[in-house]
Write an enzyme that holds these catalytic residues in place. Structure first.
Site, mmCIF file in Angstrom:
data_model
loop_
_atom_site.group_PDB
_atom_site.id
_atom_site.type_symbol
_atom_site.label_atom_id
_atom_site.label_comp_id
_atom_site.label_asym_id
_atom_site.label_seq_id
_atom_site.Cartn_x
_atom_site.Cartn_y
_atom_site.Cartn_z
ATOM 1 N N ASP A 126 0.805 -1.221 0.000
ATOM 2 C CA ASP A 126 0.000 0.000 0.000
ATOM 3 C C ASP A 126 0.838 1.271 0.000
ATOM 4 O OD1 ASP A 126 -2.559 -1.161 -0.088
ATOM 5 O OD2 ASP A 126 -2.467 -1.619 2.053
ATOM 6 N N ASP A 187 -5.329 -5.700 -5.665
ATOM 7 C CA ASP A 187 -5.137 -4.274 -5.383
ATOM 8 C C ASP A 187 -3.697 -3.827 -5.688
ATOM 9 O OD1 ASP A 187 -6.664 -5.998 -3.757
ATOM 10 O OD2 ASP A 187 -7.105 -4.462 -2.287
HETATM 11 N N1 GLY Z 1 -6.890 -2.234 -0.938
HETATM 12 C C1 GLY Z 1 -7.954 -2.636 -0.126
HETATM 13 C C2 GLY Z 1 -9.302 -2.436 -0.705
HETATM 14 O O1 GLY Z 1 -9.509 -2.263 -1.872
HETATM 15 O O2 GLY Z 1 -10.213 -2.462 0.093
#
Ligand code: GLY
Length: 404
Positions: A126, A187
């Site tokens: 992230d 993601d």
């Molecule tokens: N990256 C986490 C989500 O999309 O909730």
């Protein structure tokens, strides 16, 4: 004579209704970008007003608003708060669209709270969301060297998660034991953008190679034949083989979690932009079509396309925002007929999101309602969530550029 009058009347009624239906679908394609931009600006000002009621803490970032509340629940900008870069990103986009220098100053202040992350060992994938939405937009708009330095250092840090035997970045180092191996989540595709950017802006070429290999490995292992994706792939870290595919935030391992599919659409569109490799364009089109054919009538997906409680299941406006923004880019890479289809779909999504069903009430600080964060964990269900607002305003900016 009477019968002729009736036929005539029926004809007029039929034509009028037909025309009305036609007008409705035509207006569904005309999006009031300037009105939506002004709406977002007023909500940004409202949020800033609330946040500055006491002394402002620029390390506290808007994250969500539950259904019954009106002001943002904020979280501290820490390495494990994956959403902390979206609010600075919203501010940069709002500054870009409004030209309001007050907003630029706020964008700078909130962005500065994240710079320290580039000087710490990476917590997880992230870091890309955290730095590229904040510093990435900041650099795009200001060209400041110190912003560039933060992005380059962050890209190097993100790349330390790469496992060359597997061919992907490790998304969640903290979950290796729980999931039984090297894990990669859909993601993570979004965070390849920072690696591509760094490779083009003074970073090492290996960052480009890592991003391409990650995209290829994910394409080969994390999708079903129909183009829908699994949220999580788990690999043997030493041998590199795929062990299993599963979900974390979706309804079931074999279901299609809407935001996961949205990340795939956005991710492969971006990978095509960066590589110009037609395999990635064809794949972006395939995963897009798998999403579009599952959409309900208002173009905003249920949180998971396979939730058996549909139509009672919650919608996820955030996935619609991510996809609308991605389609506005993807349409430009396609042949005219297909490009027009994607463009029309993006407009319809934005019109729907801008309507009374999804737009937040005046009393709320957010742009949009009805997003779902982590349904299996019971968290952020039918809420306003900051990344929905981020991708919504990004999509508005992209549409404005296309229309001007
Ligand atoms: N990256 C986490 C989500 O999309 O909730």
């Amino acid at each position: 004579m009477k019968i002729y009058s009736l036929i005539l009347l029926a004809g007029v009624v039929f034509m009028t209704c037909g025309l009305a239906a036609c007008t409705q679908s035509a207006s569904a394609e005309s999006m009031d970008v300037a009105g939506a931009r002004d709406y977002c600006h007023s909500k940004v000002e409202k949020t800033l007003g609330v946040l500055s009621r006491d002394s402002v803490d620029y390390t506290m970032m808007p994250r969500n608003i539950a259904a019954g509340d009106s002001v943002w629940h904020c979280r501290k900008a820490t390495p494990d708060e994956w959403c902390a870069g979206f609010w600075p990103g919203v501010l940069w986009y709002d500054y870009e669209l409004s030209g309001d220098e007050k907003i630029r100053e706020q964008a700078e202040r909130y962005t500065a709270s994240l710079g320290y992350l580039s000087r710490k060992p990476v917590f997880d994938h992230d870091l890309g969301f955290l730095i590229f939405c904040s510093y990435g937009n900041g650099y795009r708009l200001t060209g400041r060297d110190e912003y560039k330095d933060v992005i380059l250092a962050s890209a190097d840090s993100l790349a330390t998660l790469y496992n060359p035997t597997v061919g992907t970045l490790l998304s969640w180092p903290r979950n290796v034991e729980m999931l039984g191996g090297h894990n990669t989540i859909m993601d993570n595709m979004i965070n390849l953008e920072m690696l591509f950017w760094a490779a083009r802006n003074g970073g090492e070429h290996r960052l480009y190679d890592i991003a391409v290999k990650h995209a290829e490995t994910t394409m080969n292992n994390q999708f079903r034949p129909d183009g829908t994706c699994y949220h999580v792939a788990v690999y043997d870290a030493e041998k590199g083989n795929l062990l299993r595919c599963m979900t974390h935030q979706g309804y079931a391992d074999n279901s299609t979690w809407a935001r996961g599919q949205a990340w795939a659409i956005y991710g492969y569109t971006m990978v095509y932009r960066e590589t110009k490799d037609k395999r990635f364009l064809d794949f972006a089109r395939k995963v897009t079509d798998a999403y579009l054919e599952r959409l309900p009538d208002d173009y905003v997906p249920y949180w998971d396309f396979d939730d058996p409680t549909i139509p009672a299941a919650p919608r996820d406006a955030s996935a619609a925002c991510v996809v609308a923004s991605a389609l506005l880019e993807l349409q430009g890479y396609c042949v005219p007929e297909e490009g027009k289809r994607y463009m029309d779909m993006a407009r319809k999504m934005l019109v729907s999101l801008s309507g009374k069903e999804y737009r937040s009430a005046d009393s709320r600080c957010s742009f949009l309602d009805h997003s779902v964060g982590h349904k299996p964990a019971g968290s952020e269900i039918d809420a306003s969530i900051i990344y929905a607002d981020y991708y919504y305003i990004e999509a508005l900016k992209r549409l404005k550029d296309l229309e001007s």
